[in-house]
Design an enzyme around this catalytic site. Structure first.
Site, PDB file in Angstrom:
ATOM      1  N   TYR A  92       0.851  -1.195   0.000  1.00 30.32           N
ATOM      2  CA  TYR A  92       0.000   0.000   0.000  1.00 30.32           C
ATOM      3  C   TYR A  92       0.881   1.236   0.000  1.00 30.32           C
ATOM      4  O   TYR A  92       1.786   1.343   0.820  1.00 30.32           O
ATOM      5  CB  TYR A  92      -0.911   0.025   1.240  1.00 30.32           C
ATOM      6  CG  TYR A  92      -2.356  -0.182   0.860  1.00 30.32           C
ATOM      7  CD1 TYR A  92      -3.006   0.751   0.049  1.00 30.32           C
ATOM      8  CD2 TYR A  92      -3.060  -1.303   1.284  1.00 30.32           C
ATOM      9  CE1 TYR A  92      -4.315   0.548  -0.337  1.00 30.32           C
ATOM     10  CE2 TYR A  92      -4.372  -1.502   0.893  1.00 30.32           C
ATOM     11  CZ  TYR A  92      -4.995  -0.573   0.077  1.00 30.32           C
ATOM     12  OH  TYR A  92      -6.290  -0.773  -0.318  1.00 30.32           O
ATOM     13  N   GLU A 116      -0.608   4.655  -0.545  1.00 21.58           N
ATOM     14  CA  GLU A 116      -1.499   5.816  -0.724  1.00 21.58           C
ATOM     15  C   GLU A 116      -0.716   7.094  -0.496  1.00 21.58           C
ATOM     16  O   GLU A 116       0.087   7.181   0.437  1.00 21.58           O
ATOM     17  CB  GLU A 116      -2.663   5.737   0.267  1.00 21.58           C
ATOM     18  CG  GLU A 116      -3.785   4.874  -0.234  1.00 21.58           C
ATOM     19  CD  GLU A 116      -5.003   4.897   0.688  1.00 21.58           C
ATOM     20  OE1 GLU A 116      -5.023   5.677   1.654  1.00 21.58           O
ATOM     21  OE2 GLU A 116      -5.928   4.109   0.433  1.00 21.58           O
ATOM     22  N   ASP A 162      -6.479  13.645 -25.259  1.00 21.57           N
ATOM     23  CA  ASP A 162      -6.437  12.235 -24.871  1.00 21.57           C
ATOM     24  C   ASP A 162      -5.680  11.487 -25.969  1.00 21.57           C
ATOM     25  O   ASP A 162      -6.234  11.170 -27.020  1.00 21.57           O
ATOM     26  CB  ASP A 162      -7.866  11.709 -24.722  1.00 21.57           C
ATOM     27  CG  ASP A 162      -7.911  10.239 -24.351  1.00 21.57           C
ATOM     28  OD1 ASP A 162      -6.848   9.570 -24.392  1.00 21.57           O
ATOM     29  OD2 ASP A 162      -9.012   9.750 -24.026  1.00 21.57           O
ATOM     30  N   THR A 164      -3.422   6.244 -22.157  1.00 20.44           N
ATOM     31  CA  THR A 164      -3.227   4.898 -21.638  1.00 20.44           C
ATOM     32  C   THR A 164      -1.739   4.610 -21.788  1.00 20.44           C
ATOM     33  O   THR A 164      -1.028   5.326 -22.498  1.00 20.44           O
ATOM     34  CB  THR A 164      -3.992   3.848 -22.467  1.00 20.44           C
ATOM     35  OG1 THR A 164      -3.524   3.912 -23.818  1.00 20.44           O
ATOM     36  CG2 THR A 164      -5.490   4.080 -22.437  1.00 20.44           C
ATOM     37  N   LYS A 213      -1.126   0.976 -25.207  1.00 25.25           N
ATOM     38  CA  LYS A 213      -1.400   0.913 -26.646  1.00 25.25           C
ATOM     39  C   LYS A 213      -0.073   1.108 -27.391  1.00 25.25           C
ATOM     40  O   LYS A 213       0.819   0.292 -27.219  1.00 25.25           O
ATOM     41  CB  LYS A 213      -2.511   1.904 -26.996  1.00 25.25           C
ATOM     42  CG  LYS A 213      -3.826   1.525 -26.254  1.00 25.25           C
ATOM     43  CD  LYS A 213      -4.975   2.458 -26.496  1.00 25.25           C
ATOM     44  CE  LYS A 213      -6.168   2.035 -25.636  1.00 25.25           C
ATOM     45  NZ  LYS A 213      -7.297   2.981 -25.748  1.00 25.25           N
ATOM     46  N   ARG A 231      -1.167  -2.438 -18.861  1.00 25.10           N
ATOM     47  CA  ARG A 231      -2.534  -1.913 -18.998  1.00 25.10           C
ATOM     48  C   ARG A 231      -2.784  -0.887 -17.894  1.00 25.10           C
ATOM     49  O   ARG A 231      -2.959  -1.238 -16.737  1.00 25.10           O
ATOM     50  CB  ARG A 231      -3.512  -3.083 -18.868  1.00 25.10           C
ATOM     51  CG  ARG A 231      -4.986  -2.741 -18.944  1.00 25.10           C
ATOM     52  CD  ARG A 231      -5.795  -4.001 -19.256  1.00 25.10           C
ATOM     53  NE  ARG A 231      -5.317  -4.546 -20.502  1.00 25.10           N
ATOM     54  CZ  ARG A 231      -5.656  -4.074 -21.715  1.00 25.10           C
ATOM     55  NH1 ARG A 231      -6.513  -3.087 -21.827  1.00 25.10           N
ATOM     56  NH2 ARG A 231      -5.153  -4.605 -22.791  1.00 25.10           N
TER      57      ARG A 231
HETATM   58  C1  PLP Z   1      -8.403   3.245 -24.932  1.00 22.12           C
HETATM   59  C2  PLP Z   1      -8.854   4.630 -24.714  1.00 22.12           C
HETATM   60  C3  PLP Z   1      -9.228   5.099 -23.441  1.00 22.12           C
HETATM   61  C4  PLP Z   1      -9.529   4.216 -22.252  1.00 22.12           C
HETATM   62  O1  PLP Z   1      -8.637   3.397 -21.781  1.00 22.12           O
HETATM   63  P1  PLP Z   1      -8.996   2.248 -20.726  1.00 22.12           P
HETATM   64  O2  PLP Z   1      -7.644   1.948 -20.165  1.00 22.12           O
HETATM   65  O3  PLP Z   1      -9.618   1.151 -21.500  1.00 22.12           O
HETATM   66  O4  PLP Z   1      -9.906   2.829 -19.703  1.00 22.12           O
HETATM   67  C5  PLP Z   1      -9.499   6.443 -23.282  1.00 22.12           C
HETATM   68  N1  PLP Z   1      -9.442   7.273 -24.333  1.00 22.12           N
HETATM   69  C6  PLP Z   1      -9.139   6.862 -25.578  1.00 22.12           C
HETATM   70  C7  PLP Z   1      -9.111   7.849 -26.684  1.00 22.12           C
HETATM   71  C8  PLP Z   1      -8.843   5.520 -25.808  1.00 22.12           C
HETATM   72  O5  PLP Z   1      -8.587   5.105 -27.044  1.00 22.12           O
END
Ligand code: PLP
Length: 419
Positions: free
Chosen positions: A51, A53, A197, A223, A226, A232
């Site tokens: 933990y 936090e 994003d 994220t 990707k 993840r």
């Molecule tokens: C994949 C994705 C997310 C979300 O990611 P998670 O880890 O699945 O919650 C957010 N925004 C965009 C543009 C994405 O492609």
């Protein structure tokens, strides 16, 4: 012997089956990748026991001295990679990275403006079923019907009309580049904060192969699993004057203890992304995407916007055959060992469970070592399966060829002699 194999054969069997599935199929899902042995190893450490936090130097639990080292390493590497003022590496996912911005910068009922889900946007950019659509007044911009690209004059018109508090850029299924400077200009004009994003193309931004939003946006979320090829998870970057609000939004606003094993895996991935080899990898993703796009068009498929500038493309199946649906083709391809996802195309007349499109990306195949000549083979298998009408014999034949082919390109951790 793996300890899971010994203690829990039922669980072990499913894990082995999934590993074999990944190893023997072609992964074309644009949001997936295969992590390195080091990233995988970091995620499987006793750090999961701890933990922590709080933040480095200000924890709510004892025994965090090495957690501080690890979290600072992840932060410093992320800052060096993206050139941001501040970063929070604790969000558990991309969705939570976005929620942290909402909590830091908005009040319930505020207006947010983002790309429509059916035009490539993400669930967390204001879709009605998501918290972003339930707790905020959500307005969307859409693609130009002719060019199938973002029309900045249209974005400006909508922004002037709805006066959003937050303008969201970035998407999950948009094959073209983003003009973050143009969005920033509109955001400044209407008094909005900008959030980019970059979940999908973060690896390309980190290596300078996609324009960076960092100079233009108050917040940049991503994220880490990707194109960035980490575990993840997610992270949120911001300008210095938002740092305090962002950190309080992540903890204690949204989350309790951070996943320190995953933060260690992020540090490992960011370290890899700083190496020259990672830029070569990202360049190859783009080369592969270009060749795959050309090859698919050569087989008679129409691509949304006519091609791609990044790691993904959106195949509109209707030009090949008006009756083809994304759902049917996704299943046929899967039976042939090619893994994709059905996807709405802009102005799709079919519903999300059926769709007229297939989204395709090259990050995972590029990790396995496939290059331009192999992309032509992949396009050929894709076409045979998608034109099969579901014929089991045709699909079995392609499946056998794909299985044989994948033997030459094992998953990264399966080539690791130390693993
Ligand atoms: C994949 C994705 C997310 C979300 O990611 P998670 O880890 O699945 O919650 C957010 N925004 C965009 C543009 C994405 O492609």
């Amino acid at each position: 012997m793996n300890p899971i194999e010994q203690s829990d054969p039922i669980l072990w069997q499913a894990i082995q089956q999934e590993q074999n599935r990944q190893d023997s199929t072609l992964e074309l899902i644009a949001s997936e990748n295969h992590v390195s042995p080091a990233v995988l190893a970091a995620a499987a450490t006793p750090l999961t026991n701890k933990y922590a936090e709080g933040y480095p130097g200000k924890r709510y639990y004892g025994g965090c001295e090495f957690m501080d080292v690890i979290e600072n390493l992840a932060r410093d590497r992320a800052k060096a990679l993206f050139g941001c003022d501040h970063v929070n590496v604790q969000p558990h996912s991309g969705s939570q990275a976005n929620q942290a911005v909402f909590l830091a910068a908005l009040n319930p009922g505020d207006t947010i403006l983002g790309l429509h889900l059916d035009h490539g946007g993400h669930l967390t950019h204001g879709k009605s079923v998501n918290i972003s659509g339930k707790w905020f007044k959500s307005v969307h911009y859409t693609l130009d019907p002719k060019t199938e690209r973002i029309d900045m004059a249209n974005v400006q018109r909508i922004a002037r009309e709805c006066k959003p508090k937050l303008i969201i850029t970035g998407a999950s299924a948009y094959p073209r580049l983003w003009d973050f400077a143009a969005f920033a200009e509109i955001a400044h004009e209407v008094g909005a904060v900008q959030m980019a994003d970059i979940a999908h193309f973060a690896g390309l931004v980190a290596t300078g192969l996609h324009p960076s939003p960092v100079p233009h946006s108050e917040f940049v979320t991503t994220t880490t699993h990707k194109t960035l090829r980490g575990p993840r998870s997610g992270m949120t970057m911001c300008k210095a004057d938002w740092a305090k609000k962002l950190d309080s939004a992540v903890f204690p606003g949204l989350q309790g203890g951070p996943l320190m094993h995953i933060i260690a895996a992020k540090a490992a991935a960011f370290g890899e992304a700083q190496q020259p080899a990672f830029k070569v990898y990202c360049q190859q993703i783009l080369k592969n995407a270009k060749v795959l796009a050309e090859a698919l068009m050569g087989h008679g498929y129409r691509l949304v916007s006519g091609g791609t500038d990044n790691h993904l493309m959106l195949v509109d199946l209707r030009a090949k055959s008006p009756d083809l649906t994304g759902a049917a083709v996704e299943l046929w391809l899967q039976n042939a060992g090619i893994i994709v996802n059905k996807n709405m195309v802009p102005f799709d007349t079919r519903k999300a469970i059926e769709t007229s499109g297939i989204r395709v990306g090259t990050p995972a195949l590029t990790t396995r070592g496939l290059k331009e000549p192999e992309m032509k083979k992949v396009a050929n298998w894709f076409d045979r399966a998608a034109s099969s009408g579901g014929d089991a014999q045709v699909l079995a034949k392609v499946r056998a060829e794909v299985t044989e082919f994948t033997r030459s390109y094992p998953l990264p951790h399966l080539t690791c002699t130390a693993c």
